[in-house]
Write a protein that holds these residues in place. Structure first.
Motif, PDB file in Angstrom:
ATOM      1  N   GLU A  66      51.327  30.108  29.325  1.00 49.65           N
ATOM      2  CA  GLU A  66      50.062  29.163  30.556  1.00 49.65           C
ATOM      3  C   GLU A  66      49.773  29.545  31.606  1.00 49.65           C
ATOM      4  N   ASP A  67      49.592  30.657  32.074  1.00 53.01           N
ATOM      5  CA  ASP A  67      49.500  31.384  33.489  1.00 53.01           C
ATOM      6  C   ASP A  67      47.850  31.041  33.535  1.00 53.01           C
ATOM      7  N   TRP A  68      47.401  30.226  33.876  1.00 52.34           N
ATOM      8  CA  TRP A  68      45.555  29.288  33.537  1.00 52.34           C
ATOM      9  C   TRP A  68      45.436  30.362  35.322  1.00 52.34           C
ATOM     10  N   SER A  69      45.840  30.449  35.644  1.00 52.66           N
ATOM     11  CA  SER A  69      45.297  31.205  37.315  1.00 52.66           C
ATOM     12  C   SER A  69      44.596  32.921  36.988  1.00 52.66           C
ATOM     13  N   ALA A  70      46.127  33.213  36.410  1.00 53.57           N
ATOM     14  CA  ALA A  70      45.774  35.225  35.802  1.00 53.57           C
ATOM     15  C   ALA A  70      44.364  35.008  35.106  1.00 53.57           C
ATOM     16  N   LEU A  71      44.315  33.262  34.171  1.00 57.13           N
ATOM     17  CA  LEU A  71      43.690  33.911  33.365  1.00 57.13           C
ATOM     18  C   LEU A  71      42.014  33.436  33.353  1.00 57.13           C
ATOM     19  N   SER A  72      41.816  33.037  35.032  1.00 53.21           N
ATOM     20  CA  SER A  72      40.895  33.080  35.768  1.00 53.21           C
ATOM     21  C   SER A  72      39.986  34.122  36.486  1.00 53.21           C
ATOM     22  N   GLU A  73      40.554  35.012  35.961  1.00 52.47           N
ATOM     23  CA  GLU A  73      40.194  36.600  36.886  1.00 52.47           C
ATOM     24  C   GLU A  73      39.709  37.037  35.851  1.00 52.47           C
ATOM     25  N   MET A  74      39.176  36.618  34.273  1.00 50.55           N
ATOM     26  CA  MET A  74      38.760  36.805  33.593  1.00 50.55           C
ATOM     27  C   MET A  74      37.096  37.735  33.516  1.00 50.55           C
ATOM     28  N   HIS A  75      36.297  37.110  34.861  1.00 50.50           N
ATOM     29  CA  HIS A  75      35.496  38.166  34.981  1.00 50.50           C
ATOM     30  C   HIS A  75      35.373  39.580  35.574  1.00 50.50           C
ATOM     31  N   GLY A  76      36.630  39.908  35.702  1.00 53.44           N
ATOM     32  CA  GLY A  76      37.096  41.197  36.050  1.00 53.44           C
ATOM     33  C   GLY A  76      37.248  41.920  34.804  1.00 53.44           C
ATOM     34  N   VAL A  77      37.752  41.287  34.176  1.00 51.94           N
ATOM     35  CA  VAL A  77      38.103  42.647  32.696  1.00 51.94           C
ATOM     36  C   VAL A  77      36.947  42.690  32.019  1.00 51.94           C
ATOM     37  N   ALA A  78      36.374  41.414  32.090  1.00 54.64           N
ATOM     38  CA  ALA A  78      34.995  41.625  31.651  1.00 54.64           C
ATOM     39  C   ALA A  78      34.603  43.044  31.729  1.00 54.64           C
ATOM     40  N   VAL A  79      33.919  42.849  33.073  1.00 54.65           N
ATOM     41  CA  VAL A  79      33.058  43.738  33.848  1.00 54.65           C
ATOM     42  C   VAL A  79      33.830  44.939  33.485  1.00 54.65           C
ATOM     43  N   ALA A  80      34.691  44.868  34.123  1.00 57.97           N
ATOM     44  CA  ALA A  80      36.095  46.546  33.489  1.00 57.97           C
ATOM     45  C   ALA A  80      36.008  46.647  32.331  1.00 57.97           C
ATOM     46  N   SER A  81      35.642  45.938  30.898  1.00 57.14           N
ATOM     47  CA  SER A  81      35.439  46.748  29.472  1.00 57.14           C
ATOM     48  C   SER A  81      33.679  46.871  28.874  1.00 57.14           C
ATOM     49  N   THR A  82      32.983  46.161  29.730  1.00 60.15           N
ATOM     50  CA  THR A  82      31.614  46.589  29.674  1.00 60.15           C
ATOM     51  C   THR A  82      31.188  47.770  30.251  1.00 60.15           C
ATOM     52  N   VAL A  83      32.008  48.366  31.175  1.00 64.22           N
ATOM     53  CA  VAL A  83      31.979  49.536  32.584  1.00 64.22           C
ATOM     54  C   VAL A  83      32.487  50.117  31.217  1.00 64.22           C
ATOM     55  N   LEU A  84      34.059  50.458  30.258  1.00 65.84           N
ATOM     56  CA  LEU A  84      34.195  51.259  29.344  1.00 65.84           C
ATOM     57  C   LEU A  84      33.696  51.296  28.643  1.00 65.84           C
ATOM     58  N   VAL A  85      33.254  50.756  28.244  1.00 70.33           N
ATOM     59  CA  VAL A  85      32.475  50.595  26.240  1.00 70.33           C
ATOM     60  C   VAL A  85      30.970  51.540  27.274  1.00 70.33           C
ATOM     61  N   ILE A  86      30.302  50.913  28.257  1.00 69.55           N
ATOM     62  CA  ILE A  86      28.376  51.840  28.328  1.00 69.55           C
ATOM     63  C   ILE A  86      29.458  53.502  28.811  1.00 69.55           C
ATOM     64  N   ILE A  87      30.420  53.372  29.462  1.00 70.11           N
ATOM     65  CA  ILE A  87      30.502  55.097  29.181  1.00 70.11           C
ATOM     66  C   ILE A  87      30.888  55.472  28.539  1.00 70.11           C
ATOM     67  N   THR A  88      32.043  55.442  27.672  1.00 67.12           N
ATOM     68  CA  THR A  88      31.904  55.593  26.287  1.00 67.12           C
ATOM     69  C   THR A  88      30.875  56.469  25.492  1.00 67.12           C
ATOM     70  N   ILE A  89      30.533  54.851  25.217  1.00 63.39           N
ATOM     71  CA  ILE A  89      28.687  55.623  25.105  1.00 63.39           C
ATOM     72  C   ILE A  89      27.936  56.599  25.171  1.00 63.39           C
ATOM     73  N   LEU A  90      27.958  56.585  26.722  1.00 68.09           N
ATOM     74  CA  LEU A  90      26.930  57.452  26.826  1.00 68.09           C
ATOM     75  C   LEU A  90      27.502  58.379  26.473  1.00 68.09           C
ATOM     76  N   LEU A  91      28.907  59.155  27.415  1.00 74.68           N
ATOM     77  CA  LEU A  91      29.842  59.893  26.927  1.00 74.68           C
ATOM     78  C   LEU A  91      29.605  60.669  25.801  1.00 74.68           C
ATOM     79  N   ASN A  92      29.905  60.013  24.613  1.00 74.14           N
ATOM     80  CA  ASN A  92      29.824  60.299  23.443  1.00 74.14           C
ATOM     81  C   ASN A  92      28.277  61.063  22.621  1.00 74.14           C
ATOM     82  N   ALA A  93      27.510  59.990  23.668  1.00 73.56           N
ATOM     83  CA  ALA A  93      26.182  59.930  22.718  1.00 73.56           C
ATOM     84  C   ALA A  93      25.989  61.323  23.721  1.00 73.56           C
ATOM     85  N   SER A  94      26.172  61.738  24.885  1.00 79.62           N
ATOM     86  CA  SER A  94      25.506  63.308  26.043  1.00 79.62           C
ATOM     87  C   SER A  94      26.123  64.461  24.492  1.00 79.62           C
TER      88      SER A  94
END
Length: 105
Positions: A66-94
């Motif tokens: 029940e650490d709700w304050s830590a969960l409020s920072e999910m925006h950063g995790v979502a952005v980092a996960s999106t960057v991870l997926v996009i760069i991984t796809i681009l590198l493997n497509a290359s």
């Protein structure tokens, strides 16, 4: 025994693995044809998926304690996960295009 902080470290390491494998594949691709590039691409995508799963498990841990304050920072995790997926796809497509053009596909 097991600290939930290791989930973040594991996620970071696996995210780097997901990027390093195709970079090495691309660096060696022109010098020597790697016959294991398909397996390495699958490993790269798997490392990316597991890294994101570890982040989901870490968030589950935050909900459990029940650490709700830590969960409020999910925006950063979502952005980092999106960057991870996009760069991984681009590198493997290359990698795919490099080996396709060289006739290894």
């Amino acid at each position: 025994m097991f600290d939930a902080g290791w989930l973040n470290i594991g996620s970071l390491v696996l995210g780097l693995v997901a990027w390093i494998i195709p970079i090495i594949n691309l660096a060696l691709g022109r010098k020597q044809m790697s016959k294991k590039w398909i397996a390495l691409t699958i490993i790269s995508f798997s490392a990316c998926a597991i890294a994101i799963c570890l982040q989901i498990f870490y968030n589950l841990y935050l909900v459990t304690i029940e650490d709700w304050s830590a969960l409020s920072e999910m925006h950063g995790v979502a952005v980092a996960s999106t960057v991870l997926v996009i760069i991984t796809i681009l590198l493997n497509a290359s990698t795919l295009f490099l080996y396709r053009d060289n006739g290894a596909l």
